[in-house]
Design a protein around this motif. Structure first.
Motif, PDB file in Angstrom:
ATOM      1  N   PHE A 106      32.496  39.608  46.992  1.00 53.00           N
ATOM      2  CA  PHE A 106      33.419  38.675  47.624  1.00 53.00           C
ATOM      3  C   PHE A 106      33.327  37.372  46.842  1.00 53.00           C
ATOM      4  N   SER A 107      34.469  36.797  46.485  1.00 51.26           N
ATOM      5  CA  SER A 107      34.457  35.550  45.721  1.00 51.26           C
ATOM      6  C   SER A 107      35.370  34.523  46.373  1.00 51.26           C
ATOM      7  N   PHE A 108      35.002  33.256  46.218  1.00 48.99           N
ATOM      8  CA  PHE A 108      35.882  32.174  46.636  1.00 48.99           C
ATOM      9  C   PHE A 108      35.695  31.003  45.680  1.00 48.99           C
ATOM     10  N   GLY A 109      36.794  30.340  45.379  1.00 46.07           N
ATOM     11  CA  GLY A 109      36.753  29.235  44.426  1.00 46.07           C
ATOM     12  C   GLY A 109      38.130  28.665  44.214  1.00 46.07           C
ATOM     13  N   GLY A 110      38.414  28.314  42.976  1.00 44.20           N
ATOM     14  CA  GLY A 110      39.705  27.729  42.670  1.00 44.20           C
ATOM     15  C   GLY A 110      40.061  27.903  41.209  1.00 44.20           C
ATOM     16  N   PHE A 146      36.144  45.805  35.858  1.00 50.96           N
ATOM     17  CA  PHE A 146      36.400  45.439  37.252  1.00 50.96           C
ATOM     18  C   PHE A 146      37.878  45.127  37.455  1.00 50.96           C
ATOM     19  N   ALA A 147      38.272  45.131  38.705  1.00 50.61           N
ATOM     20  CA  ALA A 147      39.595  44.686  39.140  1.00 50.61           C
ATOM     21  C   ALA A 147      39.384  43.834  40.378  1.00 50.61           C
ATOM     22  N   SER A 148      40.213  42.832  40.545  1.00 56.08           N
ATOM     23  CA  SER A 148      40.068  41.986  41.731  1.00 56.08           C
ATOM     24  C   SER A 148      41.431  41.582  42.259  1.00 56.08           C
ATOM     25  N   VAL A 149      41.443  41.270  43.533  1.00 56.49           N
ATOM     26  CA  VAL A 149      42.625  40.736  44.184  1.00 56.49           C
ATOM     27  C   VAL A 149      42.176  39.529  45.007  1.00 56.49           C
ATOM     28  N   ASN A 150      42.936  38.434  44.888  1.00 58.41           N
ATOM     29  CA  ASN A 150      42.613  37.186  45.575  1.00 58.41           C
ATOM     30  C   ASN A 150      43.838  36.647  46.291  1.00 58.41           C
ATOM     31  N   TYR A 151      43.603  36.117  47.465  1.00 58.00           N
ATOM     32  CA  TYR A 151      44.612  35.330  48.165  1.00 58.00           C
ATOM     33  C   TYR A 151      44.583  33.944  47.532  1.00 58.00           C
ATOM     34  N   ALA A 152      45.742  33.356  47.265  1.00 65.12           N
ATOM     35  CA  ALA A 152      45.821  32.039  46.643  1.00 65.12           C
ATOM     36  C   ALA A 152      46.631  31.091  47.520  1.00 65.12           C
ATOM     37  N   LEU A 153      46.066  29.938  47.780  1.00 67.42           N
ATOM     38  CA  LEU A 153      46.763  28.861  48.488  1.00 67.42           C
ATOM     39  C   LEU A 153      46.864  27.711  47.500  1.00 67.42           C
ATOM     40  N   GLY A 154      48.086  27.418  47.033  1.00 66.19           N
ATOM     41  CA  GLY A 154      48.196  26.407  45.996  1.00 66.19           C
ATOM     42  C   GLY A 154      49.552  25.758  45.896  1.00 66.19           C
ATOM     43  N   ARG A 155      49.647  24.851  44.940  1.00 64.18           N
ATOM     44  CA  ARG A 155      50.904  24.175  44.652  1.00 64.18           C
ATOM     45  C   ARG A 155      50.883  23.667  43.217  1.00 64.18           C
ATOM     46  N   ARG A 156      51.977  23.052  42.811  1.00 66.17           N
ATOM     47  CA  ARG A 156      52.096  22.513  41.460  1.00 66.17           C
ATOM     48  C   ARG A 156      52.520  21.060  41.547  1.00 66.17           C
ATOM     49  N   ALA A 190      40.364  33.212  47.389  1.00 73.19           N
ATOM     50  CA  ALA A 190      39.355  34.005  48.094  1.00 73.19           C
ATOM     51  C   ALA A 190      39.771  35.469  47.987  1.00 73.19           C
ATOM     52  N   GLY A 191      38.816  36.332  47.624  1.00 72.32           N
ATOM     53  CA  GLY A 191      39.173  37.735  47.479  1.00 72.32           C
ATOM     54  C   GLY A 191      38.000  38.617  47.137  1.00 72.32           C
ATOM     55  N   PHE A 192      38.315  39.814  46.662  1.00 71.21           N
ATOM     56  CA  PHE A 192      37.304  40.828  46.381  1.00 71.21           C
ATOM     57  C   PHE A 192      37.432  41.334  44.953  1.00 71.21           C
ATOM     58  N   ARG A 193      36.271  41.590  44.342  1.00 67.96           N
ATOM     59  CA  ARG A 193      36.190  42.191  43.013  1.00 67.96           C
ATOM     60  C   ARG A 193      35.530  43.552  43.167  1.00 67.96           C
ATOM     61  N   ILE A 194      36.146  44.558  42.558  1.00 69.56           N
ATOM     62  CA  ILE A 194      35.649  45.935  42.676  1.00 69.56           C
ATOM     63  C   ILE A 194      35.246  46.439  41.291  1.00 69.56           C
ATOM     64  N   TYR A 195      34.045  47.005  41.214  1.00 67.10           N
ATOM     65  CA  TYR A 195      33.539  47.647  39.998  1.00 67.10           C
ATOM     66  C   TYR A 195      33.571  49.161  40.242  1.00 67.10           C
ATOM     67  N   PRO A 196      34.461  49.913  39.580  1.00 69.06           N
ATOM     68  CA  PRO A 196      34.599  51.354  39.851  1.00 69.06           C
ATOM     69  C   PRO A 196      33.648  52.245  39.036  1.00 69.06           C
ATOM     70  N   ASN A 197      32.424  51.777  38.762  1.00 66.56           N
ATOM     71  CA  ASN A 197      31.420  52.551  38.009  1.00 66.56           C
ATOM     72  C   ASN A 197      31.896  52.958  36.620  1.00 66.56           C
ATOM     73  N   LEU A 198      32.573  52.046  35.938  1.00 61.66           N
ATOM     74  CA  LEU A 198      33.001  52.255  34.554  1.00 61.66           C
ATOM     75  C   LEU A 198      32.389  51.145  33.700  1.00 61.66           C
ATOM     76  N   GLY A 199      31.067  51.073  33.705  1.00 60.60           N
ATOM     77  CA  GLY A 199      30.381  49.983  33.016  1.00 60.60           C
ATOM     78  C   GLY A 199      30.668  48.685  33.732  1.00 60.60           C
TER      79      GLY A 199
END
Length: 188
Positions: A72-76, A111-121, A99-108
Motif C-alpha cells: 500500500f502506498s501513499f504520497g504525491g 510490478f504494476a500499481s494503481v493509484n487514486y489521484a486527487l489533484g489539479r493544475r 494512494a493505491g496498491f502495488r502488486i508484484y506477480p512473482n516475476l522478479g
C-alpha cells in the motif's frame, strides 16, 4: 475534498503503521508527455515553440508492505511543463495526492500499481509583459504504473525504473500524462 482526503490518509496511516513492520519510502524524477484535453489550453500552448520546452516529473511515496506481493502506498507527484520564448512563458504545474496498491506477480521485481489521484493544475502565464496565473478545479483521477524494482526481496536502497499513465479530469476535459522515471526506493 482535499481536507477529507488528507484526514482519511492520516487516520489510515496512524492505524496501519503498527500493523505493518515493513515500511519504506521512495522518491523519483523523470520526464514525460502531457496531452491536454482542453482546446483552449492546447491553442495557448501552440503559441510557444516546442523547441523551448522542458517536462520534469517528480514523485515521492511512503510504502506499507502488506505481504510478500502487495504494498500500500501513499504520497504525491508533480509534473512541470515549462515552455518559453524570449521573455514570454507558460509554466504548467500538475500536482496530485496519491494512494493505491502495488502488486508484484512473482516475476522478479516486475510490478504494476494503481493509484487514486486527487489533484489539479496551476498555470503561470506571461505574454507581452502581461502576467496571469490560473488553477483548475480539484479533480479525481487514476494513475497506473508498471516497472521493475531492483530492491525486490532486498532491504537496501535500490533503483526502480517505471512508466506511468495518469488520467486527470479538468472540468469538461481530461489531461493525460505519460511519464518515465527513475526512482530510489527502500522497503522491507
Amino acid at each position: 475534498m482535499k481536507k477529507k482526503f488528507l484526514i482519511l490518509s492520516a487516520l489510515l496511516s496512524l492505524f496501519a503503521l503498527p500493523a505493518f513492520s515493513n515500511t519504506g519510502f521512495e522518491f523519483g524524477i523523470g520526464s514525460g508527455y502531457v496531452s491536454y484535453g482542453d482546446s483552449g489550453t492546447r491553442y495557448r500552448n501552440n503559441l510557444l515553440s516546442k523547441e523551448n520546452q522542458s517536462v520534469i516529473a517528480s514523485d515521492a511515496a511512503f510504502l506499507l508492505q502488506m505481504n510478500e506481493n502487495l504494498i500500500f502506498s501513499f504520497g504525491g507527484d508533480a509534473l512541470f511543463d515549462l515552455r518559453w520564448k524570449g521573455s514570454d512563458h507558460i509554466y504548467m504545474i500538475d500536482y496530485a495526492f496519491l494512494a493505491g496498491f502495488r502488486i508484484y506477480p512473482n516475476l522478479g521485481g516486475f510490478f504494476a500499481s494503481v493509484n487514486y489521484a486527487l489533484g489539479r493544475r496551476t498555470d503561470f502565464i506571461s505574454f507581452d509583459n502581461n502576467k496571469d496565473h490560473d488553477s483548475t478545479k480539484w479533480g479525481n483521477g487514476f494513475k497506473f504504473d508498471i516497472g521493475y524494482d531492483f530492491s525486490y526481496h532486498l532491504s537496501s536502497f535500490a533503483p526502480i525504473i517505471a512508466a506511468s499513465l495518469k488520467s486527470m479530469p479538468r472540468g469538461g476535459s481530461r489531461d493525460t500524462i505519460f511519464c518515465v522515471s527513475l526512482k530510489l526506493t527502500k522497503h522491507k
